[in-house]
Scaffold this active site. Structure first.
Site: not given
Ligand code: CP
Ligand code: NVA
Length: 304
Positions: A102, A129, A132, A218, A258, A286
């Site tokens: 990340r 991402h 996700q 988001d 997310c 996830r």
């Protein structure tokens, strides 16, 4: 050797394989059926940004598959003291079997992957991402069936999540509606076209949500953009997903986020905690999709 740096790194057929495996691995997990094909395999996780879900799901996931994880960050490693990413990749990948990163620029995970002896997974960059969206699409498939031909409405910031949804729309053949405030629109990044076959852009979020099978949003300010927080709060004030917006969507619509969520900003408490919201399932998934992903990257297609 394969990496998973962007959603489009895998074909539709590979994503469908992952969804099939995810269902099987989730069933085993829920029924306490041990499945440890990755005994003695080591996952290195590199975090240059904060995380709750990604950290826990990868660490628990590799452990459940029989392997182990090492957690690294920039502060306590030589990455924070300017050791080149290429050198870090060459060293780490001689000692572990798989790496999850990340970080900030996508280019950084690409440089890592180029110099890695083992598969690399993007655990979030400024641009994408993919883990996700893999979990989000699986959540839809699990609850509603195929996503092909459906409509996903993205409300708010054109960020790493929205660009990943657009890649998913192309790979899995669905339509993405995007509504952003003026000045925060999707751009053609990294040479990718904003093709109207998969993307429809709106200025009014209510129009974007109309008939959608998923409404998703988001945070208004993603990690790394904190200096813009106050300006963004003003610009995004009309881009909050509320009950009125959910009411114009399809009758079987799912709300996704997310997480972490800012209640009262990009989504109301009522929607986040309401019956259409599947945010906790998304978070749990996830774990399951990433177990299928790690299995695929290390062992290829398994059918047992
Ligand atoms: N959604 C997600 O990636 O959460 P974390 O930042 O907590 O890992
Ligand atoms: N867009 C958000 C996602 C966090 C999981 C960010 O990059 O901060």
């Amino acid at each position: 050797m394969k990496h998973f740096l962007e959603f489009k790194d895998f074909s539709r057929e590979e994503h469908e394989h992952l969804f099939t495996r995810t269902k099987i691995l989730k069933h085993r997990f829920k029924n306490y059926i041990p499945y440890q094909p990755l005994t003695d395999r080591m996952l290195a996780m590199v975090f240059e940004k904060s995380s709750t879900r990604t950290r826990v799901s990868f660490e628990a996931g590799i452990y459940q598959l029989g392997g182990q994880a090492i957690n690294l960050d920039s502060q306590s490693t030589q990455l924070g003291r300017s050791e080149p990413i290429e050198d870090t990749a060459r060293v780490i990948s001689r000692m572990v079997d798989l790496v999850m990163i990340r970080t900030f620029e996508q280019e950084k995970v690409e440089r890592f992957a180029e110099h890695s002896r083992v598969p690399v997974i993007n655990g979030l960059t400024n641009e994408y991402h993919p883990c996700q969206v893999l979990a989000d699409v699986f959540t839809f498939v699990e609850q509603r069936g195929s996503i092909s031909g459906k409509t996903v409405a993205w409300i708010g910031d054109a960020n790493n999540m929205s660009y990943t949804w657009l890649q998913a729309a192309r790979v899995l053949d669905f339509k993405l509606h995007v509504a952003t405030p003026a000045g925060y629109a999707m751009k053609s990044q990294r040479g990718e076209q904003l093709d109207t076959q998969y993307l429809e852009v709106f200025t009014d979020p209510m129009q974007a949500a109309k008939g959608a099978h998923i409404v998703t949003t988001d945070v208004w300010t993603s990690m790394g953009f904190e200096a813009e927080t106050e300006n963004r709060k003003k610009a995004f004030a009309d881009f909050s997903v509320d009950a009125e917006m959910m009411a114009v969507a399809d009758k079987d619509v799912l709300f996704m986020h997310c997480l972490p969520a800012h209640r009262g900003e990009e989504v109301t408490e009522e929607v986040l905690e309401g019956p259409q919201s599947v945010v906790w399932e998304e978070a749990e998934n996830r774990l399951h999709v990433q177990k299928a992903l790690m299995e695929y990257l290390l062992l290829g297609k398994i059918n047992s």
